[in-house]
Scaffold this active site. Sequence first.
Site, mmCIF file in Angstrom:
data_model
loop_
_atom_site.group_PDB
_atom_site.id
_atom_site.type_symbol
_atom_site.label_atom_id
_atom_site.label_comp_id
_atom_site.label_asym_id
_atom_site.label_seq_id
_atom_site.Cartn_x
_atom_site.Cartn_y
_atom_site.Cartn_z
ATOM 1 N N LEU A 3 65.439 -18.534 -38.190
ATOM 2 C CA LEU A 3 65.252 -18.423 -39.399
ATOM 3 C C LEU A 3 65.064 -19.901 -40.155
ATOM 4 O O LEU A 3 66.149 -19.610 -40.393
ATOM 5 C CB LEU A 3 65.815 -17.187 -39.233
ATOM 6 C CG LEU A 3 65.433 -15.535 -38.016
ATOM 7 C CD1 LEU A 3 65.856 -14.923 -38.532
ATOM 8 C CD2 LEU A 3 64.265 -15.414 -38.138
ATOM 9 N N HIS A 4 64.451 -19.390 -40.915
ATOM 10 C CA HIS A 4 64.189 -19.478 -42.160
ATOM 11 C C HIS A 4 63.777 -19.102 -42.955
ATOM 12 O O HIS A 4 63.858 -18.117 -43.439
ATOM 13 C CB HIS A 4 63.105 -21.613 -42.101
ATOM 14 C CG HIS A 4 61.575 -21.016 -41.855
ATOM 15 N ND1 HIS A 4 61.116 -20.399 -42.719
ATOM 16 C CD2 HIS A 4 60.845 -21.308 -40.738
ATOM 17 C CE1 HIS A 4 59.840 -20.558 -41.767
ATOM 18 N NE2 HIS A 4 59.880 -21.493 -40.782
ATOM 19 N N HIS B 251 60.621 -16.931 -43.220
ATOM 20 C CA HIS B 251 60.960 -15.233 -42.532
ATOM 21 C C HIS B 251 62.081 -14.066 -43.963
ATOM 22 O O HIS B 251 61.422 -13.477 -44.239
ATOM 23 C CB HIS B 251 61.765 -15.333 -41.351
ATOM 24 C CG HIS B 251 61.348 -16.913 -40.333
ATOM 25 N ND1 HIS B 251 61.833 -17.346 -39.604
ATOM 26 C CD2 HIS B 251 60.977 -15.816 -39.104
ATOM 27 C CE1 HIS B 251 60.960 -18.205 -39.148
ATOM 28 N NE2 HIS B 251 60.113 -16.622 -38.146
ATOM 29 N N GLY C 205 54.287 -13.226 -41.542
ATOM 30 C CA GLY C 205 53.763 -14.258 -42.193
ATOM 31 C C GLY C 205 51.785 -14.373 -41.997
ATOM 32 O O GLY C 205 51.398 -14.515 -41.014
ATOM 33 N N LYS C 206 51.573 -15.026 -43.252
ATOM 34 C CA LYS C 206 50.282 -15.025 -43.983
ATOM 35 C C LYS C 206 50.102 -17.149 -43.069
ATOM 36 O O LYS C 206 48.790 -17.186 -42.712
ATOM 37 C CB LYS C 206 48.869 -15.365 -44.972
ATOM 38 C CG LYS C 206 49.408 -14.252 -45.206
ATOM 39 C CD LYS C 206 48.406 -14.236 -46.991
ATOM 40 C CE LYS C 206 48.305 -12.317 -46.831
ATOM 41 N NZ LYS C 206 47.524 -12.880 -48.580
ATOM 42 N N ASP D 12 50.704 -17.981 -39.940
ATOM 43 C CA ASP D 12 50.221 -18.018 -38.931
ATOM 44 C C ASP D 12 49.325 -16.435 -39.437
ATOM 45 O O ASP D 12 48.808 -15.403 -38.777
ATOM 46 C CB ASP D 12 51.207 -17.524 -38.068
ATOM 47 C CG ASP D 12 52.476 -18.439 -37.838
ATOM 48 O OD1 ASP D 12 51.562 -19.825 -37.521
ATOM 49 O OD2 ASP D 12 53.908 -18.517 -38.214
ATOM 50 N N LEU E 208 56.800 -23.897 -45.136
ATOM 51 C CA LEU E 208 57.734 -23.682 -44.691
ATOM 52 C C LEU E 208 57.452 -23.823 -43.703
ATOM 53 O O LEU E 208 56.965 -22.766 -42.900
ATOM 54 C CB LEU E 208 59.201 -22.874 -45.487
ATOM 55 C CG LEU E 208 59.309 -23.177 -46.676
ATOM 56 C CD1 LEU E 208 60.843 -22.840 -47.297
ATOM 57 C CD2 LEU E 208 59.983 -24.416 -47.459
ATOM 58 N N SER E 209 58.287 -24.597 -42.486
ATOM 59 C CA SER E 209 58.887 -24.469 -41.340
ATOM 60 C C SER E 209 59.734 -25.145 -40.485
ATOM 61 O O SER E 209 59.825 -26.084 -41.316
ATOM 62 C CB SER E 209 56.484 -25.345 -40.633
ATOM 63 O OG SER E 209 56.907 -25.320 -39.535
ATOM 64 N N SER E 210 59.726 -24.437 -39.538
ATOM 65 C CA SER E 210 61.193 -24.632 -38.728
ATOM 66 C C SER E 210 60.243 -26.371 -38.430
ATOM 67 O O SER E 210 61.618 -27.329 -38.042
ATOM 68 C CB SER E 210 61.766 -24.015 -37.425
ATOM 69 O OG SER E 210 60.552 -23.554 -37.023
HETATM 70 O O1 PAF Z 1 54.901 -15.840 -34.934
HETATM 71 C C1 PAF Z 1 55.891 -15.071 -34.749
HETATM 72 O O2 PAF Z 1 57.804 -15.235 -34.514
HETATM 73 C C2 PAF Z 1 55.661 -14.381 -32.926
HETATM 74 O O3 PAF Z 1 54.826 -14.994 -32.186
HETATM 75 C C3 PAF Z 1 56.238 -13.160 -33.007
HETATM 76 C C4 PAF Z 1 54.620 -12.557 -33.056
HETATM 77 C C5 PAF Z 1 57.302 -12.266 -33.368
HETATM 78 C C6 PAF Z 1 55.148 -12.204 -31.169
HETATM 79 O O4 PAF Z 1 56.066 -13.222 -30.420
#
Ligand code: PAF
Length: 274
Positions: free
Chosen positions: A29-30, A33, A143-144, A146, A180-182
């Site tokens: 997590l960052h 999240h 999250g938007k 993705d 932000l992204s890992s």
């Molecule tokens: O975005 C993610 O981290 C994953 O694709 C999710 C929605 C938790 C499904 O595994």
Amino acid sequence: MQIHSSIPELRSTLGSRGRIVFVPTMGNLHEGHISLMRQAREHGDRVVASIFVNRLQFGPNEDFDKYPRTFEDDCEKLRAAGVDVLFAPTERDLYPEPQQYLVDPPEIQNQLEGEVRPGHFRGVSTVVLKLFNIVQPQVAVFGKKDYQQLMVLRNMTRQLALPIDIVGGETVRAADGLALSSRNSYLSSSERAEAPRLNRLLNRIREAVLGGETDFVKLERATAVELDNHGWKTDYIAVRRQSDLQVARGANVPLVVLAASRLGAPRLIDNIEI
Ligand code: PAF
């Protein structure tokens, strides 16, 4: 924060009280999240997060085993963000037998992210439907960042008549605009300095469309060329309809510009709504 790996234990903790807001994650997590957890709090009484690295959504060339597992750190961050319950099943809890019943999204699953990640959205949709059935939330936050995932899950929820509101969480950005992204941690310092160009160019497309430009293909091509001239390897720049990510014929419906491009090893994605 209560932590459960077993489905029956989670169910007995959750009971039927209150309005549950669910934020599924794969851990590692960052701040992006954590911001989703805070946004979740505004939509209900109990925030339930999950951490599960979902084998089903990894392709044969994507390294499921190398995906970073940072459980203790993640728990600290979720606790600090005020998450009430964490569901962290093992593979045996979630897939006690091979998962043979799968959710098959429509053709959009093979475009954009789906083109480089065949089967990815089938794996995502299947695990999310299963998690929804376990947690039974009233609201779920994705999250938007993705954007395609959010759209696929929103449309799945609607078409399967699941009684869940899907909320799109705003993308968290560094001061220079980089989402932000890992994956950002894999950028060298010169790549990190170059990386905000992606968001700048998406903003430029947005301005052009708002200014009346309707030749989206021209905008897409010019942007990809400009990125590649600065050392990027672009997979796609695409102006699409927000509702279903189909090719947009004009600016009379809400649009989104989606992008994926490699800068060195890391592949960065971003998008901007118009
Ligand atoms: O975005 C993610 O981290 C994953 O694709 C999710 C929605 C938790 C499904 O595994």
